[in-house]
Motif scaffolding. Structure first.
Motif, PDB file in Angstrom:
ATOM      1  N   PRO A  76      15.193  28.807  21.656  1.00  0.00           N
ATOM      2  CA  PRO A  76      15.925  27.574  21.977  1.00  0.00           C
ATOM      3  C   PRO A  76      15.041  26.473  22.563  1.00  0.00           C
ATOM      4  N   LEU A  77      14.103  26.826  23.455  1.00  0.00           N
ATOM      5  CA  LEU A  77      13.229  25.805  24.020  1.00  0.00           C
ATOM      6  C   LEU A  77      12.259  25.277  22.975  1.00  0.00           C
ATOM      7  N   ALA A  78      11.823  26.127  22.043  1.00  0.00           N
ATOM      8  CA  ALA A  78      10.953  25.647  20.965  1.00  0.00           C
ATOM      9  C   ALA A  78      11.705  24.664  20.069  1.00  0.00           C
ATOM     10  N   ARG A  79      12.976  24.967  19.774  1.00  0.00           N
ATOM     11  CA  ARG A  79      13.782  24.044  18.968  1.00  0.00           C
ATOM     12  C   ARG A  79      14.011  22.733  19.711  1.00  0.00           C
ATOM     13  N   GLN A 132       4.922  27.924  26.763  1.00  0.00           N
ATOM     14  CA  GLN A 132       4.966  26.811  25.821  1.00  0.00           C
ATOM     15  C   GLN A 132       3.912  25.749  26.158  1.00  0.00           C
ATOM     16  N   THR A 133       3.505  25.702  27.422  1.00  0.00           N
ATOM     17  CA  THR A 133       2.517  24.715  27.839  1.00  0.00           C
ATOM     18  C   THR A 133       1.196  24.894  27.101  1.00  0.00           C
ATOM     19  N   ARG A 134       0.801  26.144  26.830  1.00  0.00           N
ATOM     20  CA  ARG A 134      -0.486  26.344  26.145  1.00  0.00           C
ATOM     21  C   ARG A 134      -0.438  25.794  24.728  1.00  0.00           C
ATOM     22  N   GLY A 362       7.693  29.502  18.927  1.00  0.00           N
ATOM     23  CA  GLY A 362       8.856  30.047  19.623  1.00  0.00           C
ATOM     24  C   GLY A 362       9.085  31.504  19.279  1.00  0.00           C
ATOM     25  N   ARG A 363       8.927  31.848  18.003  1.00  0.00           N
ATOM     26  CA  ARG A 363       9.095  33.250  17.602  1.00  0.00           C
ATOM     27  C   ARG A 363       8.023  34.133  18.223  1.00  0.00           C
ATOM     28  N   SER A 364       6.822  33.596  18.358  1.00  0.00           N
ATOM     29  CA  SER A 364       5.754  34.368  18.993  1.00  0.00           C
ATOM     30  C   SER A 364       6.097  34.675  20.449  1.00  0.00           C
ATOM     31  N   ASN A 369       7.668  38.692  24.456  1.00  0.00           N
ATOM     32  CA  ASN A 369       8.473  39.037  25.620  1.00  0.00           C
ATOM     33  C   ASN A 369       9.461  40.162  25.344  1.00  0.00           C
ATOM     34  N   LEU A 370       9.923  40.284  24.102  1.00  0.00           N
ATOM     35  CA  LEU A 370      10.734  41.447  23.769  1.00  0.00           C
ATOM     36  C   LEU A 370       9.907  42.724  23.881  1.00  0.00           C
TER      37      LEU A 370
END
Length: 411
Positions: A76-79, A132-134, A362-364, A369-370
């Motif tokens: 969601p944050l990537a989208r 996401q910052t990286r 985002g998928r990465s 994390n999963l």
């Protein structure tokens, strides 16, 4: 400047360079603040969960819920970043994490284990923003600087993440003064750091690096070659697997180390020092691995990371009864994670075309994390059944998977 230039116009090369440098400074400062929150959570999460639940086998659920929260918000944050830019995605992630900290404190006071886990799950949003910052650092990078730019932002986390565990003692003393529950005082520093990070991203991350990169592609400028790339899905999949594997191994061992050391009679200060050295390994030498990734190649640096992970797991396993050996193993574990994550993140960015890049990032984050959540949950069970040494040896299986897949990625 709050948005990219109008269609048909673009920053000059000098202006784009200045924007890139300023963006790196803003992202690095945000990582320092975010690192403080990560350091406190890593140091106290497992111990707090163990005390409130009364069952050591459930101690891994603290970090497992953090990673599950991170995974749940990764896509969601990537989208959101794809639509509205990095500025809003990073800020909202930190806001949700701030709400999580506010939940953890009363959960500890009420000794409510379900409420505590909910708080840790919300805190995971902050980790999503930090991850996401990286990628935000790579939005405007060139091929020759992508690894370095990405690693500089990762390195900045060192300052906050090393300071975070060492604020446990002062934070606990401050918490006692204001009547906070045991082991929650350090979260006062977390709250302050997250508020500053939110303000920083909202005010200073202008122009937004991702929106500007998208504009360069649409405008078909010379600088569009920085982000408009041929899509290579096989390399992208290998990069995602590498990041997930390194993160899963790191989280599984690191999450159980505080419990292992406390059971051997070590104080919370010793635990804080061990975690600090581990986090220093994760972030302190990341610029070195970024430069190596740019010069030696992404896959070569990934293999260096796997060697470091193997050394870490063997040291922790055979030296499990020595606090010094466990601490050295944790430091090596952080170095292996750094080499793997920095080089694989750069590889993922440049192996993905602009239309696929943010979605794959985002998928990465979701995958890593999963895997880490499952590892943290399983780590508590393995700690009880096989001991700390057996847990470390189990991590070698995951490292072997990356090594076996490497020749296929090269082809």
């Amino acid at each position: 400047m709050t948005a990219p230039p109008a269609t048909g116009s673009a920053p000059t090369a000098d202006a784009l360079h200045r924007i890139r440098v300023r963006t790196l400074w803003v992202l690095s400062t945000g990582q320092i603040l975010g690192g403080i929150a990560f350091g406190a959570t890593a140091s106290l999460g497992a111990v707090l969960a163990s005390r409130i639940s009364g069952d050591d086998s459930l101690s891994g659920l603290a970090l497992a819920l953090v990673t599950l929260g991170t995974a749940a918000l990764a896509v969601p944050l990537a989208r959101l970043a794809q639509r509205s830019g990095r500025r809003w995605a990073l800020s909202i992630g930190m806001m949700i994490a701030l709400a999580g900290v506010v939940v953890v404190v009363p959960a500890a006071a009420l000794r409510s284990f379900p409420l505590l886990l909910l708080g840790f799950a919300l805190i995971g949003a902050g980790s999503t923003a930090n991850l996401q910052t990286r990628f935000a650092a790579a939005d405007l990078a060139t091929d020759s600087s992508r690894g370095r730019d990405l690693s500089v932002v990762v390195w900045a986390t060192t300052i906050g993440a090393v300071a975070g565990p060492n604020l446990v003692g002062p934070g606990e003393a401050l918490g006692q003064l204001v009547g906070m529950p045991s082991l929650t005082g350090p979260y006062l520093f977390t709250i302050a750091a997250q508020l500053l990070a939110i303000a920083l991203y909202l005010v200073a991350l202008r122009p937004d690096p991702l929106l500007l990169a998208q504009h360069l592609v649409r405008a078909e400028t010379v600088d569009a070659t920085r982000v408009a790339r041929e899509d290579r899905p096989r390399l992208a999949r290998y990069a995602i697997i590498t990041i997930a594997a390194a993160h899963g191994v790191m989280v599984s061992v690191m999450a159980m180390t505080p419990v292992h050391l406390v059971h051997h009679g070590e104080s919370l200060n010793v635990v804080g020092i061990a975690i600090s050295l581990h986090v220093a390994g994760m972030y302190g030498l990341s610029p070195v691995f970024g430069v190596l990734a740019d010069r030696l190649g992404r896959i070569t640096t990934i293999l260096i990371g796997q060697v470091l992970l193997i050394a870490a797991l063997l040291t922790a396993s055979f030296g499990q009864h020595s606090t010094s050996a466990v601490t050295i193993g944790l430091a090596l574990l952080g170095l292996g994670w750094s080499a793997s994550t920095v080089s694989a993140s750069a590889l993922l960015t440049e192996a993905s075309s602009e239309s696929h890049r943010t979605r794959r990032q985002g998928r990465s984050d979701l995958a890593m994390n999963l895997v880490a959540a499952l590892g943290a949950i399983g780590a508590g069970v393995l700690l009880g059944g096989l001991g700390y040494g057996g847990l470390a040896l189990c991590g070698l299986v995951i490292v072997a998977l990356v090594v076996v897949l490497t020749p296929f990625a090269r082809r």
